[in-house]
Design an enzyme around this catalytic site. Structure first.
Site, PDB file in Angstrom:
ATOM      1  N   TYR A  13       0.785  -1.239   0.000  1.00 53.30           N
ATOM      2  CA  TYR A  13       0.000   0.000   0.000  1.00 53.30           C
ATOM      3  C   TYR A  13       0.820   1.296   0.000  1.00 53.30           C
ATOM      4  CZ  TYR A  13      -3.148  -3.580   1.822  1.00 53.30           C
ATOM      5  OH  TYR A  13      -3.846  -4.728   2.002  1.00 53.30           O
ATOM      6  N   ASP A  15       3.583   2.880  -1.323  1.00 54.75           N
ATOM      7  CA  ASP A  15       3.945   3.735  -2.442  1.00 54.75           C
ATOM      8  C   ASP A  15       2.703   4.325  -3.107  1.00 54.75           C
ATOM      9  OD1 ASP A  15       6.558   3.070  -1.925  1.00 54.75           O
ATOM     10  OD2 ASP A  15       6.572   1.399  -3.341  1.00 54.75           O
ATOM     11  N   GLU A 260       5.411   5.034   4.997  1.00 57.19           N
ATOM     12  CA  GLU A 260       5.504   6.489   5.151  1.00 57.19           C
ATOM     13  C   GLU A 260       4.158   7.149   5.409  1.00 57.19           C
ATOM     14  OE1 GLU A 260       7.560   8.633   2.141  1.00 57.19           O
ATOM     15  OE2 GLU A 260       9.258   7.251   2.100  1.00 57.19           O
ATOM     16  N   ASP A 261       3.150   6.724   4.651  1.00 55.14           N
ATOM     17  CA  ASP A 261       1.890   7.459   4.742  1.00 55.14           C
ATOM     18  C   ASP A 261       1.258   7.313   6.126  1.00 55.14           C
ATOM     19  OD1 ASP A 261      -0.065   9.106   3.344  1.00 55.14           O
ATOM     20  OD2 ASP A 261      -1.416   7.409   3.636  1.00 55.14           O
TER      21      ASP A 261
END
Length: 356
Positions: A13, A15, A260-261
């Site tokens: 998920y 990227d 990251e998100d």
């Protein structure tokens, strides 16, 4: 301006999540025209569910091959091309750009990092044999880095308990009043069974909310039932969109996040978090984690610093959980500071200014 974002999905998920949120910010906040070319449109579409239709309809999502399948016709040249996370542009698309009269700026959008060295390379040129201008762009927390994605900034209304998403109603009816809530979204490889079983050593009720697929992770490698005290309750939720997940993060007392998100979103809701950073063979992820903690804990006292560092390195919860209240206060202060430092609009705004 017109932007083409190229996204190849490395894990499930992350990227796609970053690319979608960037496209969302560019269109909704900065009036840009955006296409995303992705090698896994079903995942991209799942993440974008729940995004307001007036925003979603402005973003074109295309298959990877759609960028070059009309090779007999000139490439629809954008003003900016983003290679997300070092992916390579399709050769036929790149060839089309090379013969087009108008040349775009190419941005190599790198992974988020708090490491000091990225400041020396951020926004620097990357000379290419084809002659088109290309630049490195490093997202980061420091003012001299590329910023972070802050759209949408969590509001009290969006984060309120009364704003319960439909997809989570069934789970929320099972939560126990007064129980601590921990959400779990991690990569395989983390000793999840042992970590959750250790919660039994904490003398208070805890509801553990497992994101989609994590109940199955708990069963991997063992046929034995989990050894949990009655104070611990496990609940699974279905796959949820980015906006629904933001709400979930705001409702929990501790969030285990990855990539990251979700890492950024957990910070923006001002709650303690454990970042399961994407593991790399050369252990580069450990350096990135240490760099983040150096920033994150710069104002924390020593007991909290020790608790956070231990938690982020997967020490068992009973060894640091007593610092959770202090960690919550720290997380709120970090949220305030983060929003102030990204008050210029963060990553999307800095990209727009850079290419203008």
């Amino acid at each position: 301006m017109r932007w083409d974002i190229f996204c190849q999905i490395v894990d499930n998920y992350g990227d796609a999540g970053i690319c979608w949120r960037l496209a969302r910010s560019l269109t909704s906040l900065h009036g840009q025209e955006v296409r995303i070319f992705c090698d896994d449109l079903p995942t991209l579409n799942l993440l974008s569910q729940g995004c307001p239709a007036e925003i979603r309809d402005k973003i074109k999502t295309e298959t990877w091959a759609a960028s070059f399948e009309n090779a007999r016709h000139p490439v629809e040249t954008p003003d900016v091309v983003i290679e997300a996370f070092g992916c390579h542009l399709p050769e036929r698309y790149l060839a089309g750009l090379m013969v087009a009269p108008k040349k775009p700026i190419i941005i190599n959008l790198e992974y988020l990092s708090a490491e000091p060295w990225v400041l020396d390379f951020h926004a620097k040129a990357s000379p290419q044999a084809h002659g088109m201008p290309k630049y490195f762009f490093f997202p980061g927390f420091q003012e001299a880095a590329g910023g972070i994605l802050i759209d949408p900034i969590p509001t009290e209304q969006n984060s309120a308990a009364s704003n319960l998403p439909k997809s989570l109603i069934n789970t929320w009816t099972k939560l126990r009043p007064g129980a601590k809530r921990i959400s779990v979204f991690c990569y395989p490889g983390f000793p999840l069974r042992k970590w959750i079983e250790d919660l039994s050593a904490i003398d208070e009720p805890i509801d553990v909310i497992l994101t989609h697929g994590h109940a199955e992770l708990l069963k991997m490698g063992s046929t034995e039932s989990l050894g949990l005290a009655p104070s611990i309750q496990l609940l699974s939720i279905p796959f949820v969109s980015q906006d629904e997940y933001d709400w979930l993060l705001a409702q929990c007392d501790l969030n285990i996040v990855r990539g990251e998100d979700s890492f950024i979103r957990a910070q923006l809701v001002g709650k303690p978090l454990i970042w399961h950073i994407y593991p790399q063979d050369d252990q580069a992820h450990q350096v990135k984690l240490a760099a983040f903690l150096d920033l994150y804990l710069i104002t924390a006292n020593l007991p909290l610093q020790n608790a956070c560092r231990n938690a982020m390195n997967w020490a068992l919860p009973h060894t640091w959980f007593s610092e959770l209240d202090a960690w919550t206060l720290h997380a709120r202060a970090w949220q305030t500071d983060l929003l102030q430092k990204q008050g210029d609009g963060g990553l999307a705004a800095r990209l727009v200014r850079f290419v203008s």
